[in-house]
Enzyme design. Structure first.
Site, mmCIF file in Angstrom:
data_model
loop_
_atom_site.group_PDB
_atom_site.id
_atom_site.type_symbol
_atom_site.label_atom_id
_atom_site.label_comp_id
_atom_site.label_asym_id
_atom_site.label_seq_id
_atom_site.Cartn_x
_atom_site.Cartn_y
_atom_site.Cartn_z
ATOM 1 N N SER A 1 0.802 -1.234 0.000
ATOM 2 C CA SER A 1 0.000 0.000 0.000
ATOM 3 C C SER A 1 0.828 1.275 0.000
ATOM 4 O O SER A 1 0.274 2.371 -0.098
ATOM 5 C CB SER A 1 -0.939 0.009 1.210
ATOM 6 O OG SER A 1 -1.877 -1.052 1.113
ATOM 7 N N ASP B 1 -17.555 0.312 0.009
ATOM 8 C CA ASP B 1 -16.634 -0.792 0.314
ATOM 9 C C ASP B 1 -17.317 -1.761 1.262
ATOM 10 O O ASP B 1 -17.429 -1.515 2.463
ATOM 11 C CB ASP B 1 -15.354 -0.232 0.955
ATOM 12 C CG ASP B 1 -14.446 -1.346 1.474
ATOM 13 O OD1 ASP B 1 -14.654 -2.518 1.093
ATOM 14 O OD2 ASP B 1 -13.522 -1.032 2.261
ATOM 15 N N ASP C 1 -10.658 -6.864 1.072
ATOM 16 C CA ASP C 1 -10.041 -5.705 1.704
ATOM 17 C C ASP C 1 -9.360 -6.197 2.985
ATOM 18 O O ASP C 1 -9.761 -7.225 3.553
ATOM 19 C CB ASP C 1 -11.111 -4.669 2.050
ATOM 20 C CG ASP C 1 -10.510 -3.349 2.506
ATOM 21 O OD1 ASP C 1 -10.323 -2.459 1.652
ATOM 22 O OD2 ASP C 1 -10.231 -3.213 3.709
ATOM 23 N N HIS D 1 -15.054 -0.621 4.667
ATOM 24 C CA HIS D 1 -14.951 0.744 5.174
ATOM 25 C C HIS D 1 -16.210 1.573 4.898
ATOM 26 O O HIS D 1 -16.262 2.746 5.262
ATOM 27 C CB HIS D 1 -13.760 1.457 4.528
ATOM 28 C CG HIS D 1 -12.426 0.898 4.919
ATOM 29 N ND1 HIS D 1 -11.851 -0.176 4.269
ATOM 30 C CD2 HIS D 1 -11.566 1.260 5.912
ATOM 31 C CE1 HIS D 1 -10.674 -0.440 4.822
ATOM 32 N NE2 HIS D 1 -10.476 0.415 5.820
ATOM 33 N N CYS E 1 -7.804 1.934 2.139
ATOM 34 C CA CYS E 1 -8.901 1.122 1.620
ATOM 35 C C CYS E 1 -8.494 0.453 0.308
ATOM 36 O O CYS E 1 -8.302 1.110 -0.715
ATOM 37 C CB CYS E 1 -10.127 2.015 1.413
ATOM 38 S SG CYS E 1 -11.499 1.158 0.619
#
Length: 630
Positions: free
Chosen positions: A326, A350, A365, A371, A384
């Protein structure tokens, strides 16, 4: 008959005279030959034989230059030269080489490795009467023993030479590199005139990159020797020119802090000054003692280093290629905005998973419950995955490849850091060439969160972070700060080649950086614990890189997984936000959580550079002004 009637006195006298004359003529001829020969030697060929005599009596010896010193940005000595006594042998002046070696073993500790190395060098091409080293770094007792027995060993000498020494050994080994004995391959490519009398050459790192600068210029001296080859006096001398001293951007206080933070772990920390691109810290842990390689490391010692599971010889900061996870989401966020793939206001729901097709594979996720509604700022702050899955599929691999390349991924962008690997930014052409497969939407999904084929080194992550901190302005990473001298200069540094990243809307930089700020200071930021109670604002991004793959709906408990199979923990960040002074990339191998493991290390680096060390420097300035020692 009387006796006198039989003796011809006159005839005998004539014979005697003729014989005497013949002998005199022969003697005169021989004397003439000798005189003529002496005339030829002394007069006609005087210069020729005088020169030959001088060659036996007078020899030209090379004088190795002193290697330049290396300092950090504050004048801390990183690489110096220290005297080392060694035993050398000139085979041409030794009666029996085998007997001499046996005799030397009576009062010197000579290992089988020393003997093997000596015999290998004996077989290599060399100049006549060139000394061959047998033992290095004699102790005081061995030096005394050689002094006592020196007269018994013609052709054996004890020489003192300056040898590279690294005071901070383990902490600087991967950043500076090291020098070592010149080997056969190097002999083929170096100039024998420039390296006459020189036994060492830069093998890696700064020592190799700036070899021409650090080496200096060889000198010569005409010396008179006796029949045994011992120097009697120096007749003429042309002094060598020492190598240039250099200072680096490296700060040993920050380097030491990085090592202490990673103690007991495996990983790397790279810190860059965004304004200049200067590398403030380049730590790969565990490290190794570079001094072991200078005069030649033993087989057992090298085997121990090479076979260690922790791989201390592996430069993780430059050559460790890891999935960035990420940590590349801010760069992809820039790409998404600049290509109009998303807008600042665009939101996505999400639910905890993403599907390309309604009945297709579910890409999970990291937060199993999802989220909820998130925009780009939330997606960066909370990391996310679903938002970036969707954006990556819509944006496509071509745009992602283009923008990640502009940030330096997939390339070696440092100006003077040799040995760094380029990592990998996948593309359609790459996959077709290396996998013989087309690019699938699922590949874009993985690429959107820095997984799949993506690979990056800690140096590349720090470089991209520094470029983000500069709002797209490139300052390529460099170690050299200046060449020390009467007029310090940086002319030895290669010219910068990278182009700045220009966006359609320059304010997009601040928007993405605000999302990185919320990572550290926002109520839902993944690294809010690391940013707590800070007296300055910082921007960051956590990341996690899988070491092994999981099935579609599989989870694992970290405590139940072998330590070396746990996820790598990553973090990138810079501080302060408005006037960045430091950009950091951290990777802790098998550290598990980027927010729980890597982010606190980066916060400690920020605090050290912005608060602790600045306070020390302020104290030094105040103390100097008041005339007292701080």
């Amino acid at each position: 008959m009387p006796w006198g009637e039989f003796k011809d006195t006159a005839g005998e006298r004539r014979v005697f005279q003729r014989r005497t004359l013949a002998v005199v003529v022969i003697l005169l001829l021989l004397m003439g030959v000798l005189v003529a020969r002496m005339y030829q030697l002394q007069i006609v060929q005087h210069e020729t034989f005088s020169t030959m005599s001088d060659k036996n009596r007078v020899q030209v010896q090379s004088v190795a230059p002193t290697r330049g010193l290396v300092y950090d940005r504050n004048g801390v000595l990183l690489a110096e030269n220290r005297p080392v006594f060694s035993v050398t042998v000139v085979p041409e002046r030794v009666g029996s080489l085998d007997e001499t070696l046996i005799e030397l073993q009576r009062f010197l500790s000579i290992s089988d490795e020393d003997l093997d190395r000596f015999h290998r060098r004996l077989k290599e091409r060399r100049r006549p009467f060139q000394e061959i080293p047998l033992r290095y770094d004699l102790n005081e007792q061995e030096i005394a023993s050689m002094a006592v027995h020196r007269h018994e060993l013609p052709g054996v000498e004890v020489n003192a030479e300056l040898v590279r020494y690294y005071p901070h050994a383990e902490m600087t080994a991967h950043a500076l590199g090291y020098v070592g004995r010149i080997n056969r391959d190097e002999l083929q490519r170096i100039d024998p005139v420039d390296y006459a009398g020189t036994n060492y050459i830069g093998k890696s790192g700064i020592e190799r990159f700036y070899e021409d600068l650090l080496h200096g210029t060889v000198g010569y001296q005409h010396v008179e020797t006796n029949a045994r080859g011992r120097t009697l006096r120096v007749l003429e001398q042309e002094s060598s020119v020492p190598g240039a001293d250099i200072s680096l951007h490296l700060d040993m206080r920050l380097q030491d802090r990085a090592f202490s933070l990673l103690e007991g772990r495996r990983g790397a920390v790279v810190a860059i000054e965004p304004e200049t691109g200067g590398v403030l810290a380049l730590a790969s842990v565990p490290g190794f003692d570079a001094n072991l390689f200078v005069t030649g490391i033993g087989v057992e010692a090298y085997r121990e280093l090479n076979e260690s599971l922790d791989k201390p010889l592996f430069n993780r900061a430059l050559r460790g290629q890891y999935p960035p996870g990420s940590t590349i989401k801010p760069m992809l966020g820039i790409a998404g905005l600049d290509t109009d793939t998303v807008t600042r206001e665009f939101t996505i729901w999400d639910p905890g998973y993403y599907q390309i097709k309604s009945k297709g594979r579910r890409y999970r996720d990291w937060k199993r419950s999802g989220h909820g509604w998130v925009d780009l700022n939330d997606a960066i702050a909370e990391s996310c995955d679903i938002y970036f899955y969707d954006m990556a599929v819509k944006m496509g691999v071509d745009h992602m490849h283009d923008y990640l390349t502009q940030f330096g991924f997939g390339e070696q962008t440092a100006l003077d850091i040799s040995g760094a690997l380029p990592g990998l930014v996948p593309s359609r052409d790459w996959k077709r060439a290396f996998r013989n497969e087309p690019w699938y939407p699922g590949d874009s999904v993985n690429m959107g969160i820095g997984q799949g084929f993506n690979l990056a080194t800690p140096l590349q992550l720090a470089t991209a972070t520094a470029t983000m901190a500069n709002r797209g302005r490139w300052a390529q990473p460099r170690l050299l700060k200046q060449v020390i001298g009467d007029a310090p200069t940086t002319e030895a540094l290669p010219e910068q080649q990278r182009q700045d990243i220009v966006l359609n809307n320059p304010d997009d930089w601040n928007f993405i950086i605000n999302g990185m700020k919320d990572v550290m200071h926002g109520p839902k930021g993944t690294a809010r614990a690391a940013g707590k109670d800070a007296s300055y604002l910082m921007a960051g991004k956590t990341g996690t890189a899988q070491v092994f793959s999981l099935a579609e709906d599989e989870e694992y408990e970290e405590e139940e997984v072998r330590e070396r199979l746990r996820d790598h923990a990553l973090f990138i960040g810079f501080a302060p936000i408005d006037n960045p002074k430091i950009a950091v990339a951290v990777i802790v191998e098998n550290g598990g959580s980027g927010s729980g493991t890597a982010a606190p290390l980066a916060r400690a680096m920020f605090d050290a550079w912005l608060l602790e060390f600045n306070a020390e420097e302020a104290g030094l300035i105040v103390g100097a002004a008041e005339g007292v020692s701080p």
